[in-house]
Enzyme design. Structure first.
Site, short mmCIF file in Angstrom:
data_model
loop_
_atom_site.label_atom_id
_atom_site.label_comp_id
_atom_site.label_asym_id
_atom_site.label_seq_id
_atom_site.Cartn_x
_atom_site.Cartn_y
_atom_site.Cartn_z
N ASP A 99 8.01 23.01 22.10
CA ASP A 99 8.87 23.18 23.25
C ASP A 99 9.48 21.83 23.59
O ASP A 99 8.78 20.82 23.63
CB ASP A 99 8.04 23.69 24.44
CG ASP A 99 8.73 24.84 25.16
OD1 ASP A 99 9.85 24.63 25.65
OD2 ASP A 99 8.14 25.93 25.22
N GLU A 254 17.16 27.81 25.25
CA GLU A 254 17.04 28.75 26.37
C GLU A 254 18.28 28.57 27.25
O GLU A 254 18.40 27.60 27.97
CB GLU A 254 15.78 28.44 27.17
CG GLU A 254 15.53 29.44 28.27
CD GLU A 254 14.66 28.91 29.40
OE1 GLU A 254 14.02 29.72 30.07
OE2 GLU A 254 14.63 27.68 29.62
N ASP A 335 7.54 33.52 30.75
CA ASP A 335 8.21 33.63 32.05
C ASP A 335 8.44 35.08 32.45
O ASP A 335 9.09 35.33 33.47
CB ASP A 335 9.59 32.94 32.00
CG ASP A 335 9.50 31.43 31.88
OD1 ASP A 335 8.47 30.85 32.27
OD2 ASP A 335 10.48 30.84 31.40
O1 ISL Z 1 11.29 32.11 35.19
C1 ISL Z 1 12.17 31.68 35.91
C2 ISL Z 1 12.03 31.68 37.37
O2 ISL Z 1 11.92 32.99 37.82
C3 ISL Z 1 13.38 31.13 35.31
O3 ISL Z 1 14.34 30.78 36.23
C4 ISL Z 1 12.95 29.90 34.52
O4 ISL Z 1 12.52 28.93 35.40
C5 ISL Z 1 14.09 29.40 33.69
O5 ISL Z 1 14.32 30.38 32.73
C6 ISL Z 1 13.73 28.10 32.98
O6 ISL Z 1 12.51 28.25 32.31
C7 ISL Z 1 11.98 27.18 31.59
O7 ISL Z 1 11.96 25.98 32.33
C8 ISL Z 1 11.14 25.96 33.50
C9 ISL Z 1 9.73 26.47 33.23
O8 ISL Z 1 9.07 26.70 34.45
C10 ISL Z 1 9.73 27.74 32.43
O9 ISL Z 1 8.42 28.11 32.11
C11 ISL Z 1 10.55 27.48 31.20
O10 ISL Z 1 10.55 28.56 30.30
C12 ISL Z 1 11.09 24.53 33.95
O11 ISL Z 1 10.79 23.71 32.85
#
Ligand code: ISL
Ligand code: CA
Length: 561
Positions: A99, A254, A335
């Site tokens: 990641d 992402e 998530d």
């Molecule tokens: O899951 C969410 C909140 O409901 C999304 O907005 C998520 O935060 C967004 O997709 C970004 O996700 C990624 O970055 C975040 C982390 O918390 C998530 O686990 C990660 O997948 C911050 O690094």
């Protein structure tokens, strides 16, 4: 397809380390735990493991708050454990991707400690400091800005207070990111990255207030002021040119939501940015794009639209042929809630098993690189609606609930939100993997997060040898996917009977025109009469008793020619 790059036909299995397997009894999953279960992962047909953050971190956001890109979180193990994990993965002909969390660091990262130490520190400008906060809403509720007493300025943090955003406008910052977050790990032999929040690096530099999306709210989603901003493609091109291009790498960004034209800017091969991306059309279906807990529900046609949007940008509008872009197939990750609860039916054992398999059939017949999240392969479910709110540990859920409770709400409104939290919270994906029916589900010591109550009924051990299990269905379906790769992985995808609210029927056609397949899925809990296409049945989630009608949650893959 021999001329296609390896990452297009790969099956990727995502491991979220804290909850995968605990090897030393401290209740926290670890690297040695992953190493001990590589044969299970491989048995699914996995080619690539995506490891969610394993780096040094205070774990405020479970590792997406990194305090040192070049160190292992001691709770997960040591660098030797990591080297061994990587070697054992390679021994089994698999690859490892990591990641890449580079929109922000933890506030415990040395860079931020320097940056916050004084206004004239050389690293001050590595983060985003302002005299005034604007109205931007944090993804984790409340303001996206935090005030720092010592130097009397605000820093931007789109996520938690302890996740300050890096300033990508500064070329020195970018160099440092490339060196420590990317090069270090490529040199160790990893095969690429899942790029966290890949659309957020370029903020509109005016830092103006966002327009009102949610009337009456103090803070508003920053939307295009932070998403796919003015310099985002310049940054990705630079990262590709300076680092990624030097390795035989797989990269998946992402991105979340974007138009077809914008999608191509990220993932068209000629753009030289990244190989593929995650779009959230499917996982956000029924929710407001900026706030998943504002949930209205969805129809089957909405769901079909979501699936269409996630891959239609890889097909030429006129000819239907594949262009030079690529997409992903996924329905779960760390998530997201569990797909069988969300899109299937867990009200009884038969429906649970059949709908989990139906969703497996859906996923393994769509075009793009397939991602499976830990526990999905055994049909793990959401947590029980009876769980108290205090059992939820995710900062996203906790902050949302606290912010909601800052204003008065009726008991009904509270109960309604708790229901939506139970349906959609990230915590649902984060309970320990259910390995067997022994204490703690065979996970290890008393887990850091409560295990799902149903671990005695749903676990790896009981499914391993059962030919009718969800696990063995996934294994077979992935085999079928690889066997008919031209059609299932690379084929053209067309939804038929679009308006039907009970049946999801689509065809897959090989671009070389050799094979045409039909997939028919009954998304209801009722028997449905349906003109099922004639042909050879390749895969079905009902062992026998195939009739002219579709049973509840029945799914069939048919070669139609
Ligand atoms: O899951 C969410 C909140 O409901 C999304 O907005 C998520 O935060 C967004 O997709 C970004 O996700 C990624 O970055 C975040 C982390 O918390 C998530 O686990 C990660 O997948 C911050 O690094
Ligand atoms: Ca452990």
């Amino acid at each position: 397809e021999s001329q296609e790059p390896w990452w297009k036909s790969a099956v990727v299995y995502q491991v979220w380390p804290a909850s995968f397997k605990d090897s030393n009894g401290d209740g926290i999953g670890d690297l040695n735990g992953i190493t001990s279960e590589l044969d299970h992962i491989k048995s699914l047909g996995t080619d690539v493991i995506w490891l969610s953050p394993h780096y040094a971190s205070p774990l405020d956001d479970m590792g997406y708050d990194i305090s040192d890109y070049n160190a292992i979180n001691p709770q997960f193990g040591t660098m030797e454990d990591m080297d061994r994990l990587l070697a054992e993965i390679k021994k089994r002909d698999m690859r490892l991707i990591l990641d890449l969390v580079i929109n922000h660091t933890s506030s415990e990262h040395a860079w931020f400690k320097e940056s916050r130490s004084s206004r004239d520190n050389p690293k001050r400008d590595w983060y985003i400091w302002k005299d005034n906060a604007n109205n931007w809403l944090s993804f984790f509720s409340g303001s996206a800005w935090s005030y720092d007493e010592k130097t009397k300025q605000y820093y931007l943090r789109l996520f938690a207070e302890t996740q300050p955003d890096l300033n990508w406008e500064n070329p020195k910052t970018r160099e440092a990111i490339y060196k420590s977050a990317l090069e270090f790990w490529y040199e160790k032999g990893v095969s690429g990255f899942r790029i966290d929040t890949a659309g957020l690096y370029s903020k509109v530099q005016t830092f103006e207030d966002a327009p009102v999306t949610f009337p009456g709210e103090k803070y508003q989603p920053a939307g295009p002021l932070i998403n796919s901003g003015p310099r985002i493609h310049e940054f990705h091109k630079e990262m590709y040119e300076k680092v990624t291009s030097r390795y035989d790498a797989m990269t998946v960004g992402e991105v979340g939501h974007c138009s077809k034209a914008d999608a191509l800017k990220y993932v068209s091969a000629k753009e030289k940015e990244m190989n593929m991306m995650f779009l959230f059309d499917t996982v956000d279906v029924g929710s407001d794009k900026s706030d998943r807990f504002r949930y209205k529900g969805f129809t089957l046609t909405d769901f079909k639209d979501a699936i269409i949007n996630q891959s239609n940008f890889i097909f030429d509008d006129e000819t239907g042929e594949l262009n030079d872009a690529w997409s992903t197939v996924f329905i779960e990750n760390h998530d997201q809630p569990r797909c069988v609860t969300r899109f299937g039916n867990t009200s009884n054992k038969l429906f649970w098993s059949r709908s989990a398999k139906m969703l497996a059939l859906l996923q393994t017949t769509l075009t793009g690189t397939l991602f499976v999240y830990q526990g999905q392969e055994i049909g793990m479910t959401n947590v029980s609606p009876k769980w108290d709110i205090s059992e939820y540990l995710d900062i996203n859920t906790i902050n949302y609930w606290n912010a909601f409770n800052e204003t008065e709400h009726s008991d009904e409104e509270k109960a309604e939100l708790l229901k939506i939290i139970n349906l959609l919270a990230r915590d649902n994906a984060r309970t320990p993997v259910q390995w067997d029916s022994s204490e703690n589900g065979g996970f290890g010591g008393k887990p850091w997060m409560r295990i799902n109550d149903n671990y005695k009924d749903i676990n790896v051990a009981s499914q391993k040898e059962d030919p009718d299990s969800v696990l063995n269905f996934y294994r077979n379906a992935i085999k079928t996917r690889k066997h008919y790769s031209e059609t299932l992985i690379f084929g053209r995808f067309e939804v038929q009977d679009y308006d039907n609210q009970e049946i999801f029927y689509y065809t897959k056609t090989s671009n070389k025109g050799q094979k045409k397949m039909a997939v028919v899925l009954n998304f209801t809990d009722r028997e449905v009469e349906y003109p099922i296409p004639q042909g050879k049945l390749l895969l079905s989630n009902i062992a026998n008793n195939i009739t002219g009608k579709l049973q509840p949650y029945e799914g069939r893959l048919i070669e139609v020619n």
